[in-house]
Every structure is written in C-alpha cells, then in structure tokens.
Motif scaffolding. Structure first.
Motif, PDB file in Angstrom:
ATOM      1  N   ASN A 181       0.852  -1.158  -0.158  1.00 26.92           N
ATOM      2  CA  ASN A 181       0.137   0.122   0.010  1.00 26.92           C
ATOM      3  C   ASN A 181       0.926   1.250   0.021  1.00 26.92           C
ATOM      4  OD1 ASN A 181      -2.476  -1.570   0.007  1.00 26.92           O
ATOM      5  ND2 ASN A 181      -2.673  -1.489   2.206  1.00 26.92           N
ATOM      6  N   LYS A 182       1.792   1.221   0.792  1.00 24.14           N
ATOM      7  CA  LYS A 182       2.987   2.389   0.757  1.00 24.14           C
ATOM      8  C   LYS A 182       3.558   2.482  -0.462  1.00 24.14           C
ATOM      9  CE  LYS A 182       3.561   4.400   4.120  1.00 24.14           C
ATOM     10  NZ  LYS A 182       2.873   5.694   4.606  1.00 24.14           N
ATOM     11  N   LEU A 183       4.022   1.447  -0.910  1.00 20.85           N
ATOM     12  CA  LEU A 183       4.612   1.549  -2.439  1.00 20.85           C
ATOM     13  C   LEU A 183       3.804   2.146  -3.586  1.00 20.85           C
ATOM     14  CD1 LEU A 183       6.733  -1.604  -3.042  1.00 20.85           C
ATOM     15  CD2 LEU A 183       7.638   0.743  -3.059  1.00 20.85           C
ATOM     16  N   THR A 184       2.476   1.610  -3.497  1.00 26.21           N
ATOM     17  CA  THR A 184       1.361   2.320  -4.278  1.00 26.21           C
ATOM     18  C   THR A 184       1.300   3.720  -4.132  1.00 26.21           C
ATOM     19  OG1 THR A 184       0.115   0.194  -4.067  1.00 26.21           O
ATOM     20  CG2 THR A 184      -0.923   2.002  -4.960  1.00 26.21           C
ATOM     21  N   LEU A 185       1.066   3.970  -2.875  1.00 25.38           N
ATOM     22  CA  LEU A 185       1.076   5.440  -2.588  1.00 25.38           C
ATOM     23  C   LEU A 185       2.151   6.320  -2.996  1.00 25.38           C
ATOM     24  CD1 LEU A 185      -0.374   7.569  -0.986  1.00 25.38           C
ATOM     25  CD2 LEU A 185       0.744   7.255   0.935  1.00 25.38           C
ATOM     26  N   ILE A 186       3.458   5.738  -2.688  1.00 27.12           N
ATOM     27  CA  ILE A 186       4.664   6.515  -3.426  1.00 27.12           C
ATOM     28  C   ILE A 186       4.641   6.594  -4.819  1.00 27.12           C
ATOM     29  CG2 ILE A 186       7.056   6.128  -3.711  1.00 27.12           C
ATOM     30  CD1 ILE A 186       7.215   5.174  -0.730  1.00 27.12           C
ATOM     31  N   LYS A 187       4.030   5.458  -5.354  1.00 24.32           N
ATOM     32  CA  LYS A 187       4.073   5.652  -7.138  1.00 24.32           C
ATOM     33  C   LYS A 187       3.153   6.855  -7.565  1.00 24.32           C
ATOM     34  CE  LYS A 187       2.105   2.692 -10.842  1.00 24.32           C
ATOM     35  NZ  LYS A 187       1.732   1.499 -11.240  1.00 24.32           N
ATOM     36  N   ASN A 188       1.878   6.605  -6.909  1.00 22.59           N
ATOM     37  CA  ASN A 188       0.954   7.922  -7.153  1.00 22.59           C
ATOM     38  C   ASN A 188       1.439   9.236  -6.977  1.00 22.59           C
ATOM     39  OD1 ASN A 188      -0.871   5.673  -7.915  1.00 22.59           O
ATOM     40  ND2 ASN A 188      -1.926   5.718  -5.891  1.00 22.59           N
ATOM     41  N   GLU A 189       1.988   9.398  -5.882  1.00 24.97           N
ATOM     42  CA  GLU A 189       2.601  10.722  -5.556  1.00 24.97           C
ATOM     43  C   GLU A 189       3.920  11.201  -6.348  1.00 24.97           C
ATOM     44  OE1 GLU A 189       1.303  12.952  -3.440  1.00 24.97           O
ATOM     45  OE2 GLU A 189      -0.353  11.513  -3.327  1.00 24.97           O
ATOM     46  N   THR A 190       4.359  10.113  -6.874  1.00 25.57           N
ATOM     47  CA  THR A 190       5.643  10.295  -7.848  1.00 25.57           C
ATOM     48  C   THR A 190       5.109  10.910  -9.313  1.00 25.57           C
ATOM     49  OG1 THR A 190       6.960   8.469  -6.743  1.00 25.57           O
ATOM     50  CG2 THR A 190       7.592   9.174  -9.080  1.00 25.57           C
ATOM     51  N   LYS A 191       4.150  10.355  -9.592  1.00 25.81           N
ATOM     52  CA  LYS A 191       3.343  10.725 -10.944  1.00 25.81           C
ATOM     53  C   LYS A 191       2.755  12.119 -10.790  1.00 25.81           C
ATOM     54  CE  LYS A 191       2.025   6.198 -12.612  1.00 25.81           C
ATOM     55  NZ  LYS A 191       0.707   5.382 -12.845  1.00 25.81           N
ATOM     56  N   LYS A 192       2.465  12.615  -9.438  1.00 25.56           N
ATOM     57  CA  LYS A 192       2.211  14.038  -9.329  1.00 25.56           C
ATOM     58  C   LYS A 192       3.273  15.154  -9.139  1.00 25.56           C
ATOM     59  CE  LYS A 192      -2.228  12.145  -6.858  1.00 25.56           C
ATOM     60  NZ  LYS A 192      -2.890  12.217  -5.575  1.00 25.56           N
ATOM     61  N   ASP A 193       4.389  14.655  -8.824  1.00 29.14           N
ATOM     62  CA  ASP A 193       5.465  15.464  -8.428  1.00 29.14           C
ATOM     63  C   ASP A 193       6.171  15.797  -9.957  1.00 29.14           C
ATOM     64  OD1 ASP A 193       8.080  16.396  -7.925  1.00 29.14           O
ATOM     65  OD2 ASP A 193       7.698  15.456  -5.794  1.00 29.14           O
ATOM     66  N   PHE A 194       6.161  17.104 -10.089  1.00 25.63           N
ATOM     67  CA  PHE A 194       6.680  17.528 -11.542  1.00 25.63           C
ATOM     68  C   PHE A 194       8.203  17.220 -11.549  1.00 25.63           C
ATOM     69  CE2 PHE A 194       8.978  20.800 -13.846  1.00 25.63           C
ATOM     70  CZ  PHE A 194       8.322  20.591 -15.054  1.00 25.63           C
ATOM     71  N   ASP A 195       9.053  17.549 -10.523  1.00 27.32           N
ATOM     72  CA  ASP A 195      10.419  17.408 -10.542  1.00 27.32           C
ATOM     73  C   ASP A 195      10.833  15.966 -10.814  1.00 27.32           C
ATOM     74  OD1 ASP A 195      10.860  19.788 -10.101  1.00 27.32           O
ATOM     75  OD2 ASP A 195      11.425  19.812  -8.066  1.00 27.32           O
ATOM     76  N   VAL A 208      14.344   2.799 -12.399  1.00 27.69           N
ATOM     77  CA  VAL A 208      12.776   2.802 -12.044  1.00 27.69           C
ATOM     78  C   VAL A 208      12.278   1.423 -12.266  1.00 27.69           C
ATOM     79  CG1 VAL A 208      10.448   3.785 -13.211  1.00 27.69           C
ATOM     80  CG2 VAL A 208      12.800   4.938 -13.399  1.00 27.69           C
ATOM     81  N   VAL A 209      11.434   1.113 -11.040  1.00 24.03           N
ATOM     82  CA  VAL A 209      10.466  -0.051 -11.055  1.00 24.03           C
ATOM     83  C   VAL A 209       9.326   0.250 -10.896  1.00 24.03           C
ATOM     84  CG1 VAL A 209      10.031  -2.269 -10.063  1.00 24.03           C
ATOM     85  CG2 VAL A 209      12.472  -1.484 -10.101  1.00 24.03           C
ATOM     86  N   ASP A 210       8.197   0.045 -11.957  1.00 23.43           N
ATOM     87  CA  ASP A 210       6.833   0.239 -11.970  1.00 23.43           C
ATOM     88  C   ASP A 210       6.554   1.777 -11.470  1.00 23.43           C
ATOM     89  OD1 ASP A 210       4.315  -0.127 -12.087  1.00 23.43           O
ATOM     90  OD2 ASP A 210       3.939  -1.029  -9.807  1.00 23.43           O
ATOM     91  N   ASP A 211       7.419   2.781 -12.093  1.00 26.44           N
ATOM     92  CA  ASP A 211       7.145   4.335 -11.738  1.00 26.44           C
ATOM     93  C   ASP A 211       7.765   4.629 -10.463  1.00 26.44           C
ATOM     94  OD1 ASP A 211       6.385   4.955 -14.610  1.00 26.44           O
ATOM     95  OD2 ASP A 211       4.263   4.394 -14.011  1.00 26.44           O
TER      96      ASP A 211
END
Length: 392
Positions: A307-321, A356-359
């Motif tokens: 669940n935490k990895l999924t959260l990190i993945k989703n937040e990574t996609k929202k982070d422009f940098d 990168v693994v799964d974004d």
C-alpha cells in the motif's frame, strides 16, 4: 564426419562438404596430403569429378572465399534477384529467409527490410503497396551489390562496435578496420521501456552472444559504445550496479571486455544498424524474465508495504520534478549538468545509480520518496526515538 577430421589442421567439413586451405601452396599441399591419409585410414572415398585442387577461389556453403575475404555466391544472388513478387505471407517468408542468409554482408539490410518484416506480424493485415514494393526492389539491389567481408583472423585483436536506438540494437565485429560480420535486432515491448543506459548495456550483451564464437576466451575485446556512463559502470563492483544492469552484466561475465566511450557521430555502422533492425526477438526472452525476477527480489525485500509503495508511485506521478527525473532515467540525461533543471541537479552525481521499477525511483534498494510524503516519512523515522545517527 566432423569428429573424424577435427584434429586436422586447415581442414573443415559440413556434412559431406570438405574444405582444405593454406596460406601458400606448400602449406596447402601438406594439409591436403594429411586429409588424404586420414581418408584412407577411415575408408572414406571422394568423387574425383567433384574435387577441386589448389584453386585460389572456392565456393563453400553459399559463399565465395578468396584472399580478399568472403562474398555471396553469385548463383545465390541470382536466385534472389529473380524471385517473383511475394503474393502471400508464406512467399514473403521464403524471400526474407533467402535474403536473411546474406544479411551479414549488408550493414543497412534492415532499413530496407522493415516494411516487409512488418507484414509478418500477427496483427498485420496483408497488403502490398508502394512502400512494400520499394522495399522488395531495394533488398534485391542491396543483395546484388553486397560488399566483401574480411575473413576472421584468430591472431588479430577484435573490436566490437555497439549501439542502441529507441526500438533496436545494432552491432558490428571489426578487425583491422574491416567488418567481419554485422548484426541487428528489434527490441521486445518490455525492452523498449528500459532506460537508455539499460538498452545500451543490452546492446553489449546482444553483441557478445551473437559473436560468441569469435570473442569467447579472447583477451581484451575492445567494445565501443556511445553511452559514456557504461565506461564507469563496468569499473564498479557488481553489487553497486542497478538491479537490471546486474543481471545483464552477470550474463557477460565470461567475456574479457574493455568498454570504451566513442561519440555516436563516429560510430557509423552500429548506429545505422540500430536504426535498421532485424525482427529477432527470441534471444533475450529468458533475459527479460531473469531481470524481472531480480528486480522483484529487490523490491520484495524492501521493508515497505504494498500500500505504501502504491502511494509512493501515485505521488511520484504528481510530483513535477520526479516526473522529469523519470524521463531523464528512461530517455537519457542531458550531456551537461547545466542543462538539467535546477531542482534535479542534486541527482547529477547519482544519475548512473538510479533506476525505475513500476514508476517508483530506486537507488540500489532504497526508494526515492516524493516531496509530498517526506514530512510523513520523517515523522515515522522519529517515532521510535532511535537517536541521531540511527535516524539518519
């Protein structure tokens, strides 16, 4: 037959087709006499009408060999040049099969073949239009004008020149500046999503395995690449290399390679080949699976819940940098640090260690946390009162 003749110097065979050679007439005659003695011992009889003795040029396995090197047999070329236009998938496969046998002579073979090989894809509807006819005609023309390849010399040093484009790999084996053999292949869908550094290393793996019979057990095989980070990666301990690269580097541990950087604008042949690939996908299917297993092993060993990895993945996609950083890792970094956006310059020194693994962005087995989650992560770190050093 091969076992019966394998200890004879300067003699080789393919089923019942035997060839003997020498650098001069004396060496040739000595080797021929040794073969005839062996034939008498094993009761092997030759058809006198089919024997050619002491010739300076010989046709063998569809190729002509002489002092200058190797070139296609004109009879094979004639058969291809007179082939009728393919009318269905089977006839196209026959044509490409015949041409493919001579592809080692043609550095830009795949560039001309691509419209035809696309017709062989499962989801492609058969059509024969101007682009296919043009490719068909150019292939015939290129076969008829194929260059002479150098004969491989065991005593000479070997140079591998490799390159990876977005969709393909290219390689050429050179000796004393002359090509011995060309090779190219397209990437699988999985490999197309590799980072550029991973594709460039995969090109080296492809070249080593394709030219295995030339370079195995040979010392100091110079390998040219236009991807400078690979120079330093090959000097690093294996455990310090990103997960995908680890598996590929394990694959080529049996070769004595010296990786050298050479700007792409000077790597004419391999660059052209990587942009003109052959649809050869079978070689690295197993490697893809092993890389996937290696990466999953590392990801599963990380003390973070799914669940935490999924959260990190989703937040990574929202982070422009981090989205920009993802593109740098996948497509390649700018050549100069000054061209990197300001917020990402701090990652410049780590650019060869990020993957990168799964974004989700990793360095070794450590996850790069998006900015939006860093405050929460810091709270979790401080909850246990571990002390300054342990928290760091």
């Amino acid at each position: 037959m091969r076992q019966l003749l394998e200890d004879l110097e300067g003699a080789d065979s393919f089923i019942d087709d035997i060839i003997v050679w020498g650098r001069n007439k004396h060496e040739h005659d000595r080797r021929l006499i040794a073969l005839l003695k062996r034939a008498r011992e094993i009761n092997l009889k030759f058809n006198k009408k089919k024997c050619k003795i002491a010739v300076e040029e010989v046709t063998y396995l569809g190729h002509i060999f002489d002092k200058n090197g190797m070139r296609p047999d004109p009879n094979k070329v004639k058969a291809i040049s007179e082939m009728a236009q393919p009318s269905d998938r089977k006839s196209l496969e026959r044509f490409l099969g015949a041409v493919n046998y001579l592809s080692k002579f043609i550095p830009c073979y795949s560039d001309r073949a691509l419209p035809l090989t696309n017709l062989l894809k499962k989801d492609c509807i058969w059509r024969w239009e101007l682009s296919e006819q043009t490719a068909f005609d150019k292939l015939k023309e290129s076969v008829c004008t194929a260059p002479v390849l150098a004969l491989y010399d065991v005593s000479q040093p070997v140079l591998l020149s490799v390159d990876a484009s977005r969709d393909a790999l290219g390689a050429v084996l050179l000796q004393v500046g002359r090509p011995v053999e060309y090779a190219s292949r397209t990437l699988t869908d999985t490999q197309r999503r590799y980072a550029q550094v991973e594709k460039e290393l995969l090109a080296i793996v492809f070249a080593c395995e394709r030219f295995h019979q030339y370079i195995f057990a040979k010392n100091d095989v110079v390998t040219e690449t236009d991807h400078k980070p690979l120079e330093s990666i090959f000097k690093m301990p294996l455990m310090s290399v990103p997960a995908r690269l680890q598996r590929m580097m394990l694959r080529i541990q049996g070769y004595d390679l010296i990786v050298k950087y050479k700007p792409g604008k000077y790597m004419y042949i391999s660059d052209a080949l990587s942009r003109a690939p052959l649809p050869d996908l079978a070689l690295d299917d197993k490697l893809d699976k092993k890389i996937l297993c290696q990466v999953k092993l590392i990801v599963n060993s990380i003390p973070i819940s799914n669940n935490k990895l999924t959260l990190i993945k989703n937040e990574t996609k929202k982070d422009f940098d981090l989205c920009t950083l993802l593109n740098y890792i996948k497509l390649g970094w700018p050549h100069d640090k000054c061209n990197v956006i300001e917020n990402l310059k701090k990652y410049w020194s780590l650019k060869n260690e990020l993957y990168v693994v799964d974004d989700v962005i990793f360095r070794d087995n450590v996850v790069l946390v998006p900015r939006s989650l860093r405050t929460d992560m810091l709270k979790i770190v401080h909850e246990g009162h571990l002390g300054i050093d342990r928290c760091k």
